[in-house]
Write a protein that holds these residues in place. Structure first.
Motif, mmCIF file in Angstrom:
data_model
loop_
_atom_site.group_PDB
_atom_site.id
_atom_site.type_symbol
_atom_site.label_atom_id
_atom_site.label_comp_id
_atom_site.label_asym_id
_atom_site.label_seq_id
_atom_site.Cartn_x
_atom_site.Cartn_y
_atom_site.Cartn_z
ATOM 1 N N ASN A 39 0.805 -1.222 0.000
ATOM 2 C CA ASN A 39 0.000 0.000 0.000
ATOM 3 C C ASN A 39 0.837 1.271 0.000
ATOM 4 N N HIS A 40 2.017 1.222 0.606
ATOM 5 C CA HIS A 40 2.831 2.430 0.727
ATOM 6 C C HIS A 40 3.972 2.509 -0.290
ATOM 7 N N GLN A 93 -1.840 0.686 -4.467
ATOM 8 C CA GLN A 93 -2.848 0.419 -3.446
ATOM 9 C C GLN A 93 -4.039 -0.359 -4.001
ATOM 10 N N TRP A 105 -7.053 0.384 3.707
ATOM 11 C CA TRP A 105 -6.450 0.646 5.010
ATOM 12 C C TRP A 105 -4.949 0.595 4.787
ATOM 13 N N HIS A 106 -4.168 1.055 5.749
ATOM 14 C CA HIS A 106 -2.713 1.016 5.565
ATOM 15 C C HIS A 106 -2.199 -0.421 5.589
ATOM 16 N N TYR A 163 -2.793 10.625 3.498
ATOM 17 C CA TYR A 163 -3.219 9.249 3.787
ATOM 18 C C TYR A 163 -4.065 8.704 2.633
ATOM 19 N N ILE A 164 -3.840 7.527 2.143
ATOM 20 C CA ILE A 164 -2.829 6.550 2.496
ATOM 21 C C ILE A 164 -1.550 6.918 1.737
#
Length: 427
Positions: free
Chosen positions: A74-75, A79, A108-109, A163-164
């Motif tokens: 995700n980061h 995502q 979500w993260h 975010y995210i």
């Protein structure tokens, strides 16, 4: 009717709380509701965690590793495409036994769900997707602020830290994946605010689907007014001087507008030198306000009965967020009879009636925010008369029962339509 809600959590974040409350209000009807989550925080037997909680060192290690892989994807990657839970979710018995499925946050993260479940789940059942922020129509962010690149495919993201957060700009790729996935899906979209509905209607990604507006509901058996003097004394709050409430999951979340809160109160110090500040949330209030006012910090509280006491103790809640959908905290506070001073941002103006249940200041304007606080605190009789208006506004527009009724009406129409299509196919 057998209804299944799906969320990343039941009560670990605002969207999860909203999903869980909908689930509980549906249980009060003649229909059966269950909820499936990635991370379970309650002891509710009708809440089912997708994967069984780890029971030994090996499974705990595996669980942490999978969460880290999702976090990394995700980061550092794209995502919404990687999840270790989706295969288990799709095979869950409730997927086959439900008449309708209502999806909530899948992002979500970590412990997120994958976009790939959308075409699979919508093949055989009506699939409702309740959006709690903008993530479904952007390349990564949950709120775009001033950026409008979500209308043209994202890429060249001006705020990868939002975010995210992303290490590299993969927003255009994520946007294309969403577009491709949605084309293969049969979705009915619900937004809790008219504000978000308008944005979805402008989105090249989701505007072709049916979009409905159903506000979140508040359980008024939990959130209701308590005698202010009594709760203030119980919390050892000085009843001679006014007290304002500031609440945020994380006090340093820029989007929640602490900087404007601080500036507004510092402007009011000479007129309200004995003002008290009640603070709920993770983190510590900076020294500037501590040096000027009496500050009561309660930390992060997830006990709703205790939160109800805090809302009831406050004379006023200050909500300076400049990007929000239909925040639970504002509705909860109004249900407790406490007026709210907030910015005209996102779906907030749909909850607060200016000078009737609070004050709506121009967004990101600390001077107007201070004016709103001053206007209401200077007129205690007006604040007192607002109490019943606040409660009535929730009863008439945002009750849990009304939310359940609206969702059931939508569910029934979708199931009837699906049945009609199926029958025609069999003829």
């Amino acid at each position: 009717m057998k209804i299944t809600q799906i969320s990343t959590s039941d009560i670990a974040h605002g969207a999860g709380i909203a999903a869980y409350r909908l689930h509980k209000s549906l249980q009060e009807t003649d229909h059966k509701s269950e909820i499936i989550v990635s991370l379970k925080k309650t002891n509710d037997d009708t809440v089912h965690q997708i994967k069984k909680p780890p029971s030994n060192l090996l499974t705990k290690f595996k669980d942490k590793l999978e969460a880290k892989l999702e976090f990394f994807s995700n980061h550092w990657g794209v995502q919404g495409i990687y999840s270790t839970s989706c295969d288990v979710l799709i095979k869950h018995p409730l997927m086959a036994n439900s008449d309708i499925i209502n999806l909530h946050n899948i992002h979500w993260h970590e412990r997120n769900l994958s976009l790939n479940i959308l075409p699979i789940l919508s093949k055989t059942k009506p699939l409702v997707w309740t959006l709690h922020d903008m993530w479904a129509i952007t390349g990564h962010c949950i709120y775009s602020f001033e950026c409008e690149r979500w209308q043209i495919g994202c890429g060249q993201c001006p705020d990868l830290d939002s975010y995210i957060s992303l290490k590299y700009d993969t927003t255009a790729i994520s946007y294309k994946i969403k577009k491709s996935t949605y084309k293969k899906s049969n979705l009915t979209i619900v937004t809790p605010s008219e504000w978000l509905k308008k944005l979805v209607m402008q989105s090249p990604l989701l505007s072709n689907f049916e979009i409905f507006h159903i506000p979140n509901g508040i359980p008024q058996d939990i959130f209701h007014p308590l005698p202010k003097t009594e709760v203030k004394l119980a919390l050892e709050i000085d009843i001679e001087y006014p007290i304002v409430l500031f609440i945020a999951s994380y006090l340093d979340d820029v989007r929640k507008g602490y900087a404007y809160f601080e500036e507004a109160l510092l402007r009011l110090h000479d007129e309200f030198p004995n003002l008290q500040i009640l603070v709920l949330g993770n983190g510590k209030l900076p020294e500037k306000l501590r040096a000027k006012f009496k500050v009561i910090e309660m930390g992060y509280i997830n006990n709703e009965k205790l939160i109800n006491i805090m809302y009831s103790a406050a004379d006023l809640m200050i909500f300076p967020s400049f990007a929000d959908n239909l925040p639970n905290t504002v509705l909860e506070c109004l249900a407790c009879g406490t007026a709210v001073v907030a910015f005209k941002a996102g779906g907030v103006p749909e909850m607060i009636q200016h000078m009737k249940t609070g004050y709506l200041a121009e967004s990101q304007n600390a001077i107007d925010l201070a004016n709103g606080i001053k206007t209401l605190l200077s007129q205690p009789s007006m604040l007192q008369s607002m109490q019943s208006e606040c409660v009535n506004s929730i009863t008439q527009n945002f009750s849990a029962q009304l939310q359940a009724k609206r969702y059931l009406s939508l569910y029934e129409s979708l199931i009837e339509r699906q049945s009609s299509i199926t029958n025609k196919g069999l003829l």
